[in-house]
Design a protein around this motif. Structure first.
Motif, PDB file in Angstrom:
ATOM      1  N   LEU A  77      10.057  15.683  13.981  1.00 56.57           N
ATOM      2  CA  LEU A  77      11.497  15.766  13.718  1.00 56.57           C
ATOM      3  C   LEU A  77      12.060  14.357  13.626  1.00 56.57           C
ATOM      4  N   CYS A  78      11.751  13.681  12.547  1.00 55.24           N
ATOM      5  CA  CYS A  78      12.113  12.272  12.392  1.00 55.24           C
ATOM      6  C   CYS A  78      12.569  12.020  10.960  1.00 55.24           C
ATOM      7  N   GLU A  79      13.135  10.859  10.738  1.00 53.66           N
ATOM      8  CA  GLU A  79      13.610  10.509   9.404  1.00 53.66           C
ATOM      9  C   GLU A  79      12.509   9.932   8.523  1.00 53.66           C
ATOM     10  N   ASP A  80      11.398   9.538   9.095  1.00 55.05           N
ATOM     11  CA  ASP A  80      10.307   8.976   8.310  1.00 55.05           C
ATOM     12  C   ASP A  80       9.582  10.068   7.526  1.00 55.05           C
ATOM     13  N   PRO A  81       8.911   9.717   6.423  1.00 54.29           N
ATOM     14  CA  PRO A  81       8.101  10.691   5.690  1.00 54.29           C
ATOM     15  C   PRO A  81       6.963  11.215   6.565  1.00 54.29           C
ATOM     16  N   VAL A  82       6.750  12.519   6.529  1.00 55.32           N
ATOM     17  CA  VAL A  82       5.676  13.148   7.299  1.00 55.32           C
ATOM     18  C   VAL A  82       4.845  14.019   6.353  1.00 55.32           C
ATOM     19  N   TRP A  83       3.535  13.857   6.442  1.00 51.79           N
ATOM     20  CA  TRP A  83       2.603  14.706   5.703  1.00 51.79           C
ATOM     21  C   TRP A  83       1.868  15.574   6.725  1.00 51.79           C
ATOM     22  N   ARG A 124       2.687  10.604  10.137  1.00 48.77           N
ATOM     23  CA  ARG A 124       4.023  10.022   9.988  1.00 48.77           C
ATOM     24  C   ARG A 124       3.869   8.599   9.468  1.00 48.77           C
ATOM     25  N   LEU A 125       4.574   8.279   8.396  1.00 50.31           N
ATOM     26  CA  LEU A 125       4.523   6.944   7.816  1.00 50.31           C
ATOM     27  C   LEU A 125       5.712   6.140   8.314  1.00 50.31           C
ATOM     28  N   VAL A 126       5.419   5.068   9.056  1.00 45.96           N
ATOM     29  CA  VAL A 126       6.473   4.273   9.676  1.00 45.96           C
ATOM     30  C   VAL A 126       6.474   2.862   9.089  1.00 45.96           C
ATOM     31  N   PRO A 127       7.654   2.232   8.987  1.00 46.06           N
ATOM     32  CA  PRO A 127       7.686   0.829   8.528  1.00 46.06           C
ATOM     33  C   PRO A 127       6.900  -0.083   9.456  1.00 46.06           C
ATOM     34  N   GLU A 128       7.003   0.195  10.756  1.00 47.87           N
ATOM     35  CA  GLU A 128       6.215  -0.518  11.766  1.00 47.87           C
ATOM     36  C   GLU A 128       6.147   0.360  12.991  1.00 47.87           C
ATOM     37  N   LEU A 129       5.112   0.172  13.787  1.00 49.84           N
ATOM     38  CA  LEU A 129       4.937   0.990  14.985  1.00 49.84           C
ATOM     39  C   LEU A 129       5.928   0.572  16.057  1.00 49.84           C
ATOM     40  N   PRO A 130       6.547   1.540  16.746  1.00 44.84           N
ATOM     41  CA  PRO A 130       7.444   1.168  17.844  1.00 44.84           C
ATOM     42  C   PRO A 130       6.637   0.617  19.012  1.00 44.84           C
ATOM     43  N   LEU A 131       7.095  -0.504  19.548  1.00 48.74           N
ATOM     44  CA  LEU A 131       6.357  -1.174  20.605  1.00 48.74           C
ATOM     45  C   LEU A 131       7.216  -1.342  21.845  1.00 48.74           C
ATOM     46  N   THR A 132       6.552  -1.412  22.989  1.00 52.40           N
ATOM     47  CA  THR A 132       7.218  -1.806  24.217  1.00 52.40           C
ATOM     48  C   THR A 132       7.376  -3.319  24.214  1.00 52.40           C
ATOM     49  N   ALA A 154       0.839  -1.200   0.000  1.00 50.60           N
ATOM     50  CA  ALA A 154       0.000   0.000   0.000  1.00 50.60           C
ATOM     51  C   ALA A 154       0.872   1.247   0.000  1.00 50.60           C
ATOM     52  N   ALA A 155       0.347   2.309  -0.599  1.00 50.86           N
ATOM     53  CA  ALA A 155       1.045   3.598  -0.637  1.00 50.86           C
ATOM     54  C   ALA A 155       0.149   4.658  -0.020  1.00 50.86           C
ATOM     55  N   PHE A 156       0.754   5.693   0.505  1.00 48.70           N
ATOM     56  CA  PHE A 156      -0.026   6.773   1.110  1.00 48.70           C
ATOM     57  C   PHE A 156      -0.471   7.737   0.021  1.00 48.70           C
ATOM     58  N   ASP A 157      -1.770   7.819  -0.154  1.00 46.04           N
ATOM     59  CA  ASP A 157      -2.376   8.750  -1.101  1.00 46.04           C
ATOM     60  C   ASP A 157      -3.099   9.804  -0.274  1.00 46.04           C
ATOM     61  N   PRO A 158      -2.574  11.022  -0.219  1.00 44.71           N
ATOM     62  CA  PRO A 158      -3.191  12.028   0.657  1.00 44.71           C
ATOM     63  C   PRO A 158      -4.651  12.300   0.317  1.00 44.71           C
ATOM     64  N   ALA A 159      -5.001  12.303  -0.956  1.00 41.25           N
ATOM     65  CA  ALA A 159      -6.390  12.556  -1.331  1.00 41.25           C
ATOM     66  C   ALA A 159      -7.291  11.423  -0.850  1.00 41.25           C
ATOM     67  N   ALA A 160      -6.809  10.187  -0.990  1.00 41.46           N
ATOM     68  CA  ALA A 160      -7.601   9.053  -0.525  1.00 41.46           C
ATOM     69  C   ALA A 160      -7.773   9.096   0.990  1.00 41.46           C
ATOM     70  N   LEU A 190       5.827  17.252   4.321  1.00 40.76           N
ATOM     71  CA  LEU A 190       6.551  18.197   5.161  1.00 40.76           C
ATOM     72  C   LEU A 190       7.971  18.359   4.615  1.00 40.76           C
ATOM     73  N   THR A 191       8.252  19.532   4.098  1.00 43.51           N
ATOM     74  CA  THR A 191       9.550  19.807   3.496  1.00 43.51           C
ATOM     75  C   THR A 191      10.465  20.492   4.495  1.00 43.51           C
ATOM     76  N   LEU A 192      11.729  20.592   4.133  1.00 40.97           N
ATOM     77  CA  LEU A 192      12.683  21.299   4.994  1.00 40.97           C
ATOM     78  C   LEU A 192      12.273  22.751   5.171  1.00 40.97           C
ATOM     79  N   GLN A 193      11.752  23.366   4.115  1.00 43.76           N
ATOM     80  CA  GLN A 193      11.317  24.759   4.211  1.00 43.76           C
ATOM     81  C   GLN A 193      10.153  24.890   5.191  1.00 43.76           C
ATOM     82  N   ALA A 194       9.166  23.978   5.082  1.00 40.01           N
ATOM     83  CA  ALA A 194       8.037  24.019   6.007  1.00 40.01           C
ATOM     84  C   ALA A 194       8.489  23.731   7.434  1.00 40.01           C
ATOM     85  N   LEU A 195       9.428  22.805   7.578  1.00 36.62           N
ATOM     86  CA  LEU A 195       9.945  22.481   8.897  1.00 36.62           C
ATOM     87  C   LEU A 195      10.617  23.685   9.535  1.00 36.62           C
TER      88      LEU A 195
END
Length: 545
Positions: free
Chosen positions: A509-515, A485-493, A458-464, A527-532
């Motif tokens: 402020l993370c390395e994952d893609p953020v919308w 934030r799109l993560v490969p998997e959720l961090p768990l305890t 699956a891919a993240f489609d913002p409109a969808a 979320l771009t560097l300029q927006a950040l």
């Protein structure tokens, strides 16, 4: 009864009682093995020391054997979390006054260099351990005791899994654990021919209180998986003939994320009991695997319990267990919150007024924390037991979980609960897992952020995603996440619960893609560097972290 009596009852029972991929033991062999370990423990404990041992093990047969041994000896087991490290790990062992630590070779590197004065370490998968145990193999249950066994004898010192501060060791006596097991036997109709699959970690209360204890009380079998594995779940269930299992946190979501197969319903499993699956995923699980999931509520502390009844509505946990006087109160005032007003869709219409902390105003079986009077007093302030969990209650008295107290969000002066938003976002068919949490608003209060693990391919489609949000009738106007934030998997305890503290700490402020939505109602943008940089300026202007 005591747990020791339940262990002794296994003597002479030659049915299969305990199975793993490396061992098969009858009930009688479990009782005999427990008696041998009880005798060894009594021999090793220094005179006058607290009869406490730590168990730092995966779910190997040695774990339930040492639980049974401690019960026979009148001793207590501290479940040691193998994800702890360094000074924190040493603190858990020393704080609970463990004079014996039972572990395995894989965990010896964790102990290197730790200050553990007076602690005898037993390494179960070694010849030295087998040699040490051999002289006691003729022992019988009840022959060796460190202290007299009574219903109020300490048996468990299980650490809470709080996200802040040092974990607290909750006390559970033999009588309370035996009663909890018997209660589940009666509630679920557990039979001697059942097999309980234990795949949740046994250092945590869920696996012992809700899975091992009812099996022991019913004379049912136990099957062990070293660590939870979604891909091995069904093969294990089939191999062991499992009929019952427990779960916590994201385990059910991981099981649903495995590829569907035509034989998904070919097994003996009939019931799963746990927390945090959610109504949507519970329905999906039953539809796919043919297994009913029952959501419950309770904790290692045992201060409050909620029971599901046949008339429990979708999304609710149930009503107060017999003997509990449960209320949902505003922690600031101590006043009871308003009853929830629910739309026909199930949407909570008065969240700010209805969501509060669940308290037990009646007698409860909470037995305290080991050497932590401050935490114990906070838990019992005003003569009530404060759970630290958010709930709301409908007009018929049914209780709905809304998250931990630190999962509360305040958006534009409106109080929200993370769990409520998560339940809605989890309906998105592209999401394998969802976590919702608060991040500070630059001016005041919070903003909603979510981390989403997408399904395979699956891919993240913002409109969808925006279309999905707009179609949810119970998604309030303050609930849509500003940041995704799109993560490969959720961090768990270590107990399969979402590690929200880590997510909150990283924010966007993370390395994952953020919308994100630059303004309310705007389309999602990457979320771009300029927006950040602009966001950082906003936070700096308002002196917010």
């Amino acid at each position: 009864m005591t747990v020791a009596e339940l262990v002794q009852r296994q003597w002479g029972d030659h049915r299969v009682g305990l199975r793993s991929h490396r061992a098969v033991l009858t009930h009688h062999e479990v009782a005999a093995g427990a008696a041998a370990r009880a005798a060894l423990l009594v021999d090793l404990l220094p005179r006058g020391a607290e009869p406490h041992l730590g168990v730092l093990l995966d779910n190997t047969p040695e774990f339930p054997l040492w639980l049974s041994a401690a019960a026979l000896a009148g001793a207590a087991v501290a479940g040691i979390n193998p994800t702890r490290r360094g000074a924190e790990l040493a603190r858990d062992i020393v704080h609970t006054d463990c004079r014996v630590l039972v572990t395995q070779r894989a965990y010896l590197p964790l102990l290197d260099g730790l200050p553990l004065p007076g602690v005898r370490v037993l390494v179960t998968d070694t010849d030295a351990y087998r040699t040490l145990l051999a002289p006691f193999e003729g022992a019988k249950p009840g022959e060796s005791v460190a202290r007299p066994v009574r219903p109020d004898s300490r048996l468990l010192l299980y650490f809470t899994s709080g996200s802040t501060g040092a974990p607290k060791a909750a006390i559970c006596s033999q009588g309370r654990l035996a009663a909890a097991g018997a209660s589940l036997v009666a509630h679920f109709g557990i039979r001697p021919e059942d097999v309980h699959y234990v795949c949740m970690p046994m250092f945590h209360g869920n696996a012992v209180i809700a899975d091992w204890a009812p099996a022991l009380a019913a004379g049912a079998g136990v099957a062990l998986r070293d660590r939870f594995s979604a891909s091995r779940f069904l093969p294990d269930v089939r191999e062991f003939g499992a009929t019952y299992f427990t779960y916590v946190g994201r385990a059910v979501q991981y099981l649903l994320a495995t590829p569907s197969r035509p034989d998904d319903r070919e097994h003996r499993l009939r019931l799963g009991f746990g927390t945090e699956a959610g109504a949507v995923d519970a329905a999906r699980f039953e539809e796919r695997f043919g297994v009913r999931l029952v959501e419950g509520y309770g904790s290692s502390e045992g201060g409050a319990a909620i029971r599901r009844t046949p008339d429990t509505p979708t999304g609710a946990i149930g009503r107060a267990a017999p003997g509990d006087d449960l209320a949902v109160v505003d922690p600031a005032t101590g006043e009871e919150c308003a009853r929830a007003v629910l739309a026909p869709s199930g949407r909570l219409l008065n969240a700010s007024a209805a969501i509060g902390e669940l308290v037990n105003r009646g007698r409860n079986p909470f037995e305290g924390y080991w050497r932590n009077p401050e935490a114990q007093a906070a838990r019992l302030r005003g003569g009530w037991y404060w759970t630290g969990d958010l709930f709301y209650r409908d007009a018929d008295g049914f209780l709905y979980f809304a998250g931990r107290d630190d999962d509360r969000l305040r958006v534009d002066s409106e109080n929200l609960a993370a769990a409520v938003i998560e339940r809605i976002l989890s309906r998105w068919d592209r999401a394998a897992g969802v976590a919702v949490y608060a991040i500070p608003d630059p001016a005041a209060g919070d903003q909603v952020m979510t981390a989403i693990a997408l399904r395979e391919s699956a891919a993240f489609d913002p409109a969808a995603f925006e279309g999905f949000l707009a179609a949810q009738p119970d998604l309030g106007t303050k609930m849509p996440p500003r940041f995704v934030r799109l993560v490969p998997e959720l961090p768990l305890t270590a107990t399969n619960k979402i590690h929200r503290a880590a997510l909150r700490g990283e924010s966007f402020l993370c390395e994952d893609p953020v919308w994100w939505r630059p303004s309310p109602g705007a389309p999602y943008e990457r979320l771009t560097l300029q927006a950040l940089s602009a966001l950082r300026d906003q936070y700096a202007a308002h002196s917010r972290p």
